[in-house]
Design a protein around this motif. Structure first.
Motif, PDB file in Angstrom:
ATOM      1  N   ARG A 196      50.265  63.761 -13.816  1.00  0.00           N
ATOM      2  CA  ARG A 196      48.968  64.245 -13.346  1.00  0.00           C
ATOM      3  C   ARG A 196      48.343  63.213 -12.407  1.00  0.00           C
ATOM      4  NH1 ARG A 196      49.054  66.214 -18.611  1.00  0.00           N
ATOM      5  NH2 ARG A 196      48.846  68.454 -18.685  1.00  0.00           N
ATOM      6  N   CYS A 240      40.869  64.945 -14.993  1.00  0.00           N
ATOM      7  CA  CYS A 240      42.129  65.423 -14.421  1.00  0.00           C
ATOM      8  C   CYS A 240      43.357  64.824 -15.090  1.00  0.00           C
ATOM      9  CB  CYS A 240      42.182  65.103 -12.930  1.00  0.00           C
ATOM     10  SG  CYS A 240      40.949  65.966 -11.951  1.00  0.00           S
ATOM     11  N   VAL A 254      41.981  65.602 -19.720  1.00  0.00           N
ATOM     12  CA  VAL A 254      42.363  66.902 -19.198  1.00  0.00           C
ATOM     13  C   VAL A 254      42.883  67.831 -20.295  1.00  0.00           C
ATOM     14  CG1 VAL A 254      44.742  66.300 -18.540  1.00  0.00           C
ATOM     15  CG2 VAL A 254      43.490  68.047 -17.246  1.00  0.00           C
ATOM     16  N   GLY A 297      40.949  71.099 -21.205  1.00  0.00           N
ATOM     17  CA  GLY A 297      41.679  72.355 -21.004  1.00  0.00           C
ATOM     18  C   GLY A 297      41.663  73.235 -22.244  1.00  0.00           C
ATOM     19  N   SER A 351      35.174  78.390 -11.715  1.00  0.00           N
ATOM     20  CA  SER A 351      36.308  77.855 -10.949  1.00  0.00           C
ATOM     21  C   SER A 351      35.874  76.800  -9.931  1.00  0.00           C
ATOM     22  CB  SER A 351      37.049  78.986 -10.232  1.00  0.00           C
ATOM     23  OG  SER A 351      36.333  79.442  -9.106  1.00  0.00           O
ATOM     24  N   TYR A 371      34.453  73.371 -12.297  1.00  0.00           N
ATOM     25  CA  TYR A 371      35.311  72.788 -13.333  1.00  0.00           C
ATOM     26  C   TYR A 371      35.523  71.299 -13.047  1.00  0.00           C
ATOM     27  CZ  TYR A 371      38.868  72.630 -16.917  1.00  0.00           C
ATOM     28  OH  TYR A 371      39.564  72.329 -18.066  1.00  0.00           O
ATOM     29  N   CYS A 424      37.877  69.035 -13.486  1.00  0.00           N
ATOM     30  CA  CYS A 424      39.124  68.565 -12.865  1.00  0.00           C
ATOM     31  C   CYS A 424      39.287  69.287 -11.532  1.00  0.00           C
ATOM     32  CB  CYS A 424      40.316  68.853 -13.784  1.00  0.00           C
ATOM     33  SG  CYS A 424      41.917  68.556 -12.989  1.00  0.00           S
ATOM     34  N   CYS A 445      42.595  71.217 -11.064  1.00  0.00           N
ATOM     35  CA  CYS A 445      42.618  72.448 -11.860  1.00  0.00           C
ATOM     36  C   CYS A 445      41.693  73.498 -11.249  1.00  0.00           C
ATOM     37  CB  CYS A 445      42.194  72.160 -13.302  1.00  0.00           C
ATOM     38  SG  CYS A 445      43.190  70.901 -14.143  1.00  0.00           S
ATOM     39  N   ASP A 453      43.252  75.042  -8.236  1.00  0.00           N
ATOM     40  CA  ASP A 453      44.328  75.920  -8.667  1.00  0.00           C
ATOM     41  C   ASP A 453      43.777  77.245  -9.206  1.00  0.00           C
ATOM     42  OD1 ASP A 453      47.220  76.135  -9.015  1.00  0.00           O
ATOM     43  OD2 ASP A 453      46.771  76.180 -11.165  1.00  0.00           O
ATOM     44  N   VAL A 463      49.026  79.026 -15.948  1.00  0.00           N
ATOM     45  CA  VAL A 463      48.895  77.578 -16.151  1.00  0.00           C
ATOM     46  C   VAL A 463      49.996  77.089 -17.089  1.00  0.00           C
ATOM     47  CG1 VAL A 463      47.411  75.749 -17.065  1.00  0.00           C
ATOM     48  CG2 VAL A 463      46.426  77.566 -15.657  1.00  0.00           C
TER      49      VAL A 463
END
Length: 166
Positions: A9, A22, A62, A66, A100, A103, A105, A108, A111, A140
């Motif tokens: 990462r 992250c 992360v 997550g 989105s 977020y 990170c 992420c 993405d 993911v």
């Protein structure tokens, strides 16, 4: 060139500073001079409780971020109306879009934004939104080399509970 931790990462945020959101705690610790790596979380699977071993994970790494985020998102899908009004449909689209973009990170977030552009958020019903969220999560999981979840079982996992657990 960005630095990468032992799990592959990104270590460095866009502004050049270490990005805790992250990376795993191990990534973050490995990047710090003179810091010995130490495991912080032991979890057998997604349904197992997280056990904090040495660090309170403040701020979250992360992996914790997550897991917590997916729990929130799937729980929102499980409480979404079976037959949402047009306003509720617009609200959930707006929420997912904002989520989105904010977020923690950035990698992420970028993405997830790309996923939303490619796969429009399905909001016509609880079933449609729940399955859409499950597919987003599986996307993911595929990228991380994790096992995919059977999206036909999303309501048992996040809403009704597993059959026989009552």
């Amino acid at each position: 060139m960005p630095e990468f931790g032992p799990t592959g990462r990104r270590i460095i945020y866009k502004d050049g500073k270490p990005c805790r959101s992250c990376n795993t705690l191990l990534d973050f610790q490995m990047a710090m001079p003179g810091k010995a790596a130490r495991p912080a979380v032991i979890a057998a699977d997604l349904t197992a409780p997280v056990t904090v071993v040495e660090d309170k994970q403040c701020p979250p790494d992360v992996e914790l971020l997550g897991r917590s985020s997916w729990t929130l998102l799937h729980s929102i899908a499980a409480s979404y109306p079976a037959n949402p009004s047009p306003i509720q449909q617009e609200d959930i689209k707006t929420f997912v879009s904002i989520f989105s973009r904010i977020y923690p990170c950035w990698f992420c977030a970028d993405d997830f934004q790309a996923y939303i552009k490619k796969n429009e958020v399905q909001v016509k019903s609880q079933e449609a939104f729940g399955k859409w969220m499950c597919e987003a999560h599986n996307e993911v999981n595929r990228k991380l080399g994790k096992k995919e979840f059977d999206c036909n079982l999303w309501q048992q996992r996040w809403k009704d509970g597993w059959k026989g657990d009552n």
